[in-house]
Design a protein around this motif. Structure first.
Motif, PDB file in Angstrom:
ATOM      1  N   GLU A  21       0.833  -1.203   0.000  1.00  0.00           N
ATOM      2  CA  GLU A  21       0.000   0.000   0.000  1.00  0.00           C
ATOM      3  C   GLU A  21       0.872   1.258   0.000  1.00  0.00           C
ATOM      4  OE1 GLU A  21      -3.056   2.357  -0.458  1.00  0.00           O
ATOM      5  OE2 GLU A  21      -3.273   0.172  -0.450  1.00  0.00           O
ATOM      6  N   ARG A  22       1.924   1.236   0.780  1.00  0.00           N
ATOM      7  CA  ARG A  22       2.833   2.395   0.840  1.00  0.00           C
ATOM      8  C   ARG A  22       3.495   2.635  -0.514  1.00  0.00           C
ATOM      9  NH1 ARG A  22       8.248   3.382   3.230  1.00  0.00           N
ATOM     10  NH2 ARG A  22       8.375   5.637   3.323  1.00  0.00           N
ATOM     11  N   TYR A  23       3.963   1.557  -1.129  1.00  0.00           N
ATOM     12  CA  TYR A  23       4.606   1.671  -2.440  1.00  0.00           C
ATOM     13  C   TYR A  23       3.613   2.218  -3.472  1.00  0.00           C
ATOM     14  CZ  TYR A  23       6.861   0.294  -6.814  1.00  0.00           C
ATOM     15  OH  TYR A  23       7.407   0.297  -8.076  1.00  0.00           O
ATOM     16  N   CYS A  24       2.441   1.616  -3.536  1.00  0.00           N
ATOM     17  CA  CYS A  24       1.456   2.024  -4.532  1.00  0.00           C
ATOM     18  C   CYS A  24       0.953   3.448  -4.313  1.00  0.00           C
ATOM     19  CB  CYS A  24       0.297   1.035  -4.554  1.00  0.00           C
ATOM     20  SG  CYS A  24       0.768  -0.583  -5.224  1.00  0.00           S
ATOM     21  N   SER A  25       0.968   3.911  -3.072  1.00  0.00           N
ATOM     22  CA  SER A  25       0.499   5.269  -2.791  1.00  0.00           C
ATOM     23  C   SER A  25       1.451   6.335  -3.346  1.00  0.00           C
ATOM     24  CB  SER A  25       0.290   5.479  -1.286  1.00  0.00           C
ATOM     25  OG  SER A  25       1.533   5.491  -0.615  1.00  0.00           O
ATOM     26  N   ALA A  26       2.665   5.933  -3.722  1.00  0.00           N
ATOM     27  CA  ALA A  26       3.628   6.880  -4.291  1.00  0.00           C
ATOM     28  C   ALA A  26       3.336   7.174  -5.763  1.00  0.00           C
ATOM     29  CB  ALA A  26       5.051   6.340  -4.140  1.00  0.00           C
ATOM     30  N   PHE A  27       2.460   6.391  -6.368  1.00  0.00           N
ATOM     31  CA  PHE A  27       2.136   6.570  -7.779  1.00  0.00           C
ATOM     32  C   PHE A  27       1.026   7.601  -7.951  1.00  0.00           C
ATOM     33  CE2 PHE A  27       4.363   2.630  -7.842  1.00  0.00           C
ATOM     34  CZ  PHE A  27       4.869   2.467  -9.116  1.00  0.00           C
ATOM     35  N   ILE A  28       1.116   8.329  -9.040  1.00  0.00           N
ATOM     36  CA  ILE A  28       0.110   9.318  -9.409  1.00  0.00           C
ATOM     37  C   ILE A  28      -0.650   8.785 -10.618  1.00  0.00           C
ATOM     38  CG2 ILE A  28      -0.267  11.648 -10.303  1.00  0.00           C
ATOM     39  CD1 ILE A  28       2.351  12.422  -8.823  1.00  0.00           C
ATOM     40  N   HIS A  29      -1.960   8.839 -10.546  1.00  0.00           N
ATOM     41  CA  HIS A  29      -2.804   8.361 -11.640  1.00  0.00           C
ATOM     42  C   HIS A  29      -3.003   9.474 -12.665  1.00  0.00           C
ATOM     43  CE1 HIS A  29      -6.862   7.716 -13.443  1.00  0.00           C
ATOM     44  NE2 HIS A  29      -6.305   6.550 -13.692  1.00  0.00           N
ATOM     45  N   ARG A  30      -2.837   9.119 -13.944  1.00  0.00           N
ATOM     46  CA  ARG A  30      -3.089  10.088 -15.015  1.00  0.00           C
ATOM     47  C   ARG A  30      -3.886   9.449 -16.129  1.00  0.00           C
ATOM     48  NH1 ARG A  30       1.636  13.248 -17.563  1.00  0.00           N
ATOM     49  NH2 ARG A  30      -0.080  13.895 -18.873  1.00  0.00           N
ATOM     50  N   SER A 101      -5.868   6.241 -22.543  1.00  0.00           N
ATOM     51  CA  SER A 101      -5.144   5.359 -21.638  1.00  0.00           C
ATOM     52  C   SER A 101      -5.141   5.906 -20.220  1.00  0.00           C
ATOM     53  CB  SER A 101      -3.683   5.208 -22.109  1.00  0.00           C
ATOM     54  OG  SER A 101      -3.609   4.736 -23.436  1.00  0.00           O
ATOM     55  N   GLU A 102      -4.844   5.007 -19.293  1.00  0.00           N
ATOM     56  CA  GLU A 102      -4.628   5.397 -17.903  1.00  0.00           C
ATOM     57  C   GLU A 102      -3.304   4.793 -17.462  1.00  0.00           C
ATOM     58  OE1 GLU A 102      -7.951   5.273 -15.133  1.00  0.00           O
ATOM     59  OE2 GLU A 102      -9.252   4.790 -16.837  1.00  0.00           O
ATOM     60  N   ILE A 103      -2.566   5.571 -16.698  1.00  0.00           N
ATOM     61  CA  ILE A 103      -1.233   5.152 -16.286  1.00  0.00           C
ATOM     62  C   ILE A 103      -0.969   5.600 -14.852  1.00  0.00           C
ATOM     63  CG2 ILE A 103      -0.133   7.237 -17.235  1.00  0.00           C
ATOM     64  CD1 ILE A 103       2.161   5.315 -18.190  1.00  0.00           C
ATOM     65  N   LEU A 104      -0.170   4.826 -14.147  1.00  0.00           N
ATOM     66  CA  LEU A 104       0.291   5.186 -12.814  1.00  0.00           C
ATOM     67  C   LEU A 104       1.758   5.553 -12.932  1.00  0.00           C
ATOM     68  CD1 LEU A 104      -1.377   2.271 -10.822  1.00  0.00           C
ATOM     69  CD2 LEU A 104      -2.096   4.670 -10.843  1.00  0.00           C
ATOM     70  N   LEU A 105       2.122   6.728 -12.431  1.00  0.00           N
ATOM     71  CA  LEU A 105       3.485   7.246 -12.569  1.00  0.00           C
ATOM     72  C   LEU A 105       4.154   7.391 -11.205  1.00  0.00           C
ATOM     73  CD1 LEU A 105       2.646  10.084 -15.097  1.00  0.00           C
ATOM     74  CD2 LEU A 105       3.638   7.856 -15.631  1.00  0.00           C
ATOM     75  N   ILE A 106       5.426   6.994 -11.147  1.00  0.00           N
ATOM     76  CA  ILE A 106       6.215   7.200  -9.938  1.00  0.00           C
ATOM     77  C   ILE A 106       7.445   8.018 -10.312  1.00  0.00           C
ATOM     78  CG2 ILE A 106       7.497   5.011 -10.154  1.00  0.00           C
ATOM     79  CD1 ILE A 106       7.392   4.882  -7.015  1.00  0.00           C
ATOM     80  N   SER A 107       7.797   8.979  -9.463  1.00  0.00           N
ATOM     81  CA  SER A 107       8.948   9.842  -9.727  1.00  0.00           C
ATOM     82  C   SER A 107      10.235   9.108  -9.379  1.00  0.00           C
ATOM     83  CB  SER A 107       8.858  11.128  -8.905  1.00  0.00           C
ATOM     84  OG  SER A 107       9.058  10.839  -7.524  1.00  0.00           O
ATOM     85  N   LYS A 108      11.328   9.589  -9.917  1.00  0.00           N
ATOM     86  CA  LYS A 108      12.650   9.021  -9.627  1.00  0.00           C
ATOM     87  C   LYS A 108      12.948   9.120  -8.135  1.00  0.00           C
ATOM     88  CE  LYS A 108      17.541   9.575 -10.889  1.00  0.00           C
ATOM     89  NZ  LYS A 108      17.875   8.188 -11.096  1.00  0.00           N
ATOM     90  N   LYS A 109      12.668  10.278  -7.557  1.00  0.00           N
ATOM     91  CA  LYS A 109      12.945  10.493  -6.134  1.00  0.00           C
ATOM     92  C   LYS A 109      12.172   9.495  -5.269  1.00  0.00           C
ATOM     93  CE  LYS A 109      12.418  13.929  -2.482  1.00  0.00           C
ATOM     94  NZ  LYS A 109      11.812  15.202  -2.111  1.00  0.00           N
ATOM     95  N   ASP A 110      10.874   9.349  -5.531  1.00  0.00           N
ATOM     96  CA  ASP A 110      10.061   8.418  -4.745  1.00  0.00           C
ATOM     97  C   ASP A 110      10.500   6.975  -4.949  1.00  0.00           C
ATOM     98  OD1 ASP A 110       8.577  10.473  -3.656  1.00  0.00           O
ATOM     99  OD2 ASP A 110       6.888  10.235  -5.045  1.00  0.00           O
ATOM    100  N   LYS A 111      10.800   6.619  -6.190  1.00  0.00           N
ATOM    101  CA  LYS A 111      11.233   5.248  -6.468  1.00  0.00           C
ATOM    102  C   LYS A 111      12.520   4.935  -5.708  1.00  0.00           C
ATOM    103  CE  LYS A 111      13.060   2.188  -9.919  1.00  0.00           C
ATOM    104  NZ  LYS A 111      13.679   2.048 -11.192  1.00  0.00           N
ATOM    105  N   GLU A 112      13.491   5.833  -5.800  1.00  0.00           N
ATOM    106  CA  GLU A 112      14.772   5.589  -5.131  1.00  0.00           C
ATOM    107  C   GLU A 112      14.604   5.498  -3.624  1.00  0.00           C
ATOM    108  OE1 GLU A 112      17.504   8.524  -6.627  1.00  0.00           O
ATOM    109  OE2 GLU A 112      17.782   7.415  -8.497  1.00  0.00           O
ATOM    110  N   GLN A 113      13.789   6.350  -3.054  1.00  0.00           N
ATOM    111  CA  GLN A 113      13.560   6.323  -1.616  1.00  0.00           C
ATOM    112  C   GLN A 113      12.917   4.999  -1.190  1.00  0.00           C
ATOM    113  OE1 GLN A 113      14.629   8.574   0.685  1.00  0.00           O
ATOM    114  NE2 GLN A 113      13.915   7.093   2.201  1.00  0.00           N
TER     115      GLN A 113
END
Length: 193
Positions: A21-30, A101-113
């Motif tokens: 849940e924590r990991y998935c919450s870092a993604f932004i839906h577009r 389309s719909e996509i979930l995006l994660i930033s480099k900063k969030d991914k690395e953390q």
């Protein structure tokens, strides 16, 4: 919206509900409209994306403005310009939606953390990266050693869920042939049947 991402992750790693849940919450839906660009050549790719629905093409445009499609991404596939994302350099690629389309995006900063904090995420990313390298290596070998007909047949076998969603021009750009060459290949295949 993250149900498909959660299911996908669980196919690769064992992870607690809390961490997932924590990991998935870092993604932004577009939501991305058909023909809209997710990434434009020359900009810095600051995301990795997980495709929830729709279809994207990742391509390079040569000096003659011809598209060379590296890959397509559909539901449950990851998408990015990994060189730009990792090295923070201008992208040589463009990413465009071929469908709404719909996509979930994660930033480099969030991914690395999250990779630092959760070994499960680090393992997931390593496994996905290895799969990408293997697919790329196989594609290069195919392009160097197989005829356009063999490459087309292989494409249809590997990606039956994509082929019907693409135009002949898009498939030709992926195979590295002209649309006319692809038409000849298809006619030849029909005659064999």
């Amino acid at each position: 919206m993250t149900e498909s991402l959660q299911k996908h992750i669980r196919e690769y790693v064992d992870i607690s509900d809390e961490k997932l849940e924590r990991y998935c919450s870092a993604f932004i839906h577009r939501k991305i409209k058909k023909k809209e660009f997710l990434l434009v050549k020359g900009s810095i790719c600051d995301f990795e994306g997980f495709v929830v629905s729709g279809c994207f093409k990742v391509f390079h445009t040569d000096k003659n403005a011809a598209e060379q499609i590296l890959y397509f991404a559909i539901e449950n596939w990851w998408i990015s310009d990994i060189d730009s994302f990792i090295n923070r350099i201008p992208s040589q690629l463009t990413i465009q939606a071929l469908e709404d389309s719909e996509i979930l995006l994660i930033s480099k900063k969030d991914k690395e953390q999250l990779c630092l904090e959760m070994p499960e995420v680090e393992r997931l990313m390593r496994l996905k990266f290895q799969s990408s390298i293997i697919a790329l290596q196989r594609r290069i070998i195919d392009n160097l050693s197989k005829s356009s007909e063999e490459r087309y047949i292989e494409f249809l076998k590997k990606y039956p869920q994509i082929a019907h969603r693409l135009t002949n021009i898009q498939v030709a750009a992926y195979l590295g042939v002209t649309p006319e060459s692809l038409s000849r290949v298809r006619k030849k295949m029909v005659k064999k049947i």
